[in-house]
Design a protein around this motif. Structure first.
Motif, PDB file in Angstrom:
ATOM      1  N   GLN A  54      40.238  30.216  35.491  1.00 19.07           N
ATOM      2  CA  GLN A  54      39.849  31.288  34.565  1.00 19.07           C
ATOM      3  C   GLN A  54      41.611  31.580  33.597  1.00 19.07           C
ATOM      4  OE1 GLN A  54      38.328  34.268  36.894  1.00 19.07           O
ATOM      5  NE2 GLN A  54      41.288  35.095  37.016  1.00 19.07           N
TER       6      GLN A  54
ATOM      7  N   THR B 188      42.209  37.432  41.226  1.00 25.18           N
ATOM      8  CA  THR B 188      42.280  36.851  39.447  1.00 25.18           C
ATOM      9  C   THR B 188      43.925  36.490  39.603  1.00 25.18           C
ATOM     10  OG1 THR B 188      41.013  38.987  39.001  1.00 25.18           O
ATOM     11  CG2 THR B 188      41.824  38.147  37.560  1.00 25.18           C
TER      12      THR B 188
ATOM     13  N   LYS C 177      44.738  40.027  32.323  1.00 28.22           N
ATOM     14  CA  LYS C 177      43.134  39.725  32.572  1.00 28.22           C
ATOM     15  C   LYS C 177      42.338  40.887  33.122  1.00 28.22           C
ATOM     16  CE  LYS C 177      40.362  37.114  32.641  1.00 28.22           C
ATOM     17  NZ  LYS C 177      39.696  35.947  31.300  1.00 28.22           N
TER      18      LYS C 177
ATOM     19  N   ALA D 162      41.810  43.820  35.689  1.00 24.84           N
ATOM     20  CA  ALA D 162      42.371  42.629  36.385  1.00 24.84           C
ATOM     21  C   ALA D 162      43.569  42.638  37.360  1.00 24.84           C
ATOM     22  CB  ALA D 162      41.753  41.470  37.476  1.00 24.84           C
TER      23      ALA D 162
ATOM     24  N   THR E 198      43.667  32.096  37.869  1.00 24.46           N
ATOM     25  CA  THR E 198      44.095  31.957  36.493  1.00 24.46           C
ATOM     26  C   THR E 198      45.326  30.785  36.961  1.00 24.46           C
ATOM     27  OG1 THR E 198      43.755  34.133  36.219  1.00 24.46           O
ATOM     28  CG2 THR E 198      45.367  33.439  34.967  1.00 24.46           C
TER      29      THR E 198
END
Length: 298
Positions: free
Chosen positions: A73, A64, A20, A38, A68
């Motif tokens: 995201q 993050t 990511k 990230a 995910t």
């Protein structure tokens, strides 16, 4: 907790080569990098009734990673498979089903509960959102499982201590009988004695309900106390992953050894003799962390 691992092939969650990247705002690119890495090639799995602990400092990529996994995201590349299905490809009913199968317990028990709702409303809300039937008996059962009295149903969050609020948050996470609970720093805001109580409760609930945990924290000692396996994140990469006992006693990566050295020891002489954590600005190759090979993936 013992270092047992799940059986080969019996996977609930599999993360494969997860990448990511973020592109910073234009004004921030003059002095900083044009791309923020990230996550870089993060891979691991979680089996049924297993606890995988993820530890790392702020900025290591933990948040993050969780966003995910939860489908909040999309990854730049790589896959997150839950029960063999790509999370990023779930749409409509399948995306809503994921919300029932994976629950979250957040860090701060003072802000994660709506102060305007009673405990009964808080525990009933997940079923209402997903249009499922849930009665007061279910709420009472949930409270009993987290060791709170039935009289708590009529109260509001401000009437409870921090540890009790976190028990309510755990009960809410259990309301839809999920297969996986993501625990995002669930005890960091609590006193040490209360932390021990919550960790013991989580262990009991796992034995009773056979639920899996993805336990994320910055404190290696706390993670090791509850996890079957431990993954260490640094600079967006998983620099170490293995059974808890092996990671604690045979740490291979320098950063893992520094995390272990940061765990307080009650003996002052031993504490003074321990190596200190290095003041790092950003991971470099000298830290044993190679540059991300997916620098152009966006």
């Amino acid at each position: 907790m013992s270092g047992q691992t799940h059986a080969e092939g019996a996977e609930l969650l599999r993360v494969t080569d997860l990448v990511k990247h973020f592109r910073p705002p234009r004004g921030a690119r003059r002095d900083g990098p044009s791309v923020v890495h990230a996550l870089c090639s993060v891979s691991f799995s979680v089996g049924p009734a297993e606890t995988l602990g993820i530890v790392g400092e702020s900025g290591s990529g933990k948040t993050t990673l969780l966003r995910t996994i939860l489908g909040l995201q999309k990854p730049s590349s790589g896959q997150v498979l839950f029960l063999g299905e790509d999370v990023a490809q779930r749409r409509g009913k399948r995306a809503r089903a994921l919300q029932r199968e994976i629950s979250v317990v957040f860090q701060d028990p003072y802000t994660s509960l709506d102060p305007r709702m009673t405990v009964a409303d808080i525990l009933a809300e997940p079923a209402q959102i997903h249009r499922l039937t849930a009665g007061s008996r279910t709420a009472v059962t949930l409270l009993d499982q987290v060791r709170l009295p039935a009289a708590s149903l009529r109260k509001f969050p401000h009437e409870f201590s921090g540890g009790q609020r976190q028990r309510i948050a755990i009960a809410r996470a259990l309301a839809l009988d999920p297969k996986l609970i993501v625990l995002d720093e669930p005890v960091s805001a609590l006193d040490v004695s209360v932390q021990a109580e919550i960790l013991a409760l989580l262990n009991e609930l796992q034995r009773e309900r056979q639920v899996s945990y993805l336990f994320v924290a910055h404190d290696l000692a706390v993670v090791a106390d509850i996890s079957h396996r431990v993954g260490v994140m640094y600079g967006g990469q998983m620099v170490e992953l293995g059974p808890t006992g092996q990671v604690i006693t045979e740490a291979r990566h320098p950063y893992t050894r520094e995390l272990l050295a940061a765990v307080p020891v009650p003996d002052p002489q031993v504490e003074r003799a321990k190596p200190r954590m290095l003041q790092r600005q950003w991971p470099t190759e000298t830290d044993g962390l190679p540059p991300c090979p997916h620098g152009d993936v966006l």
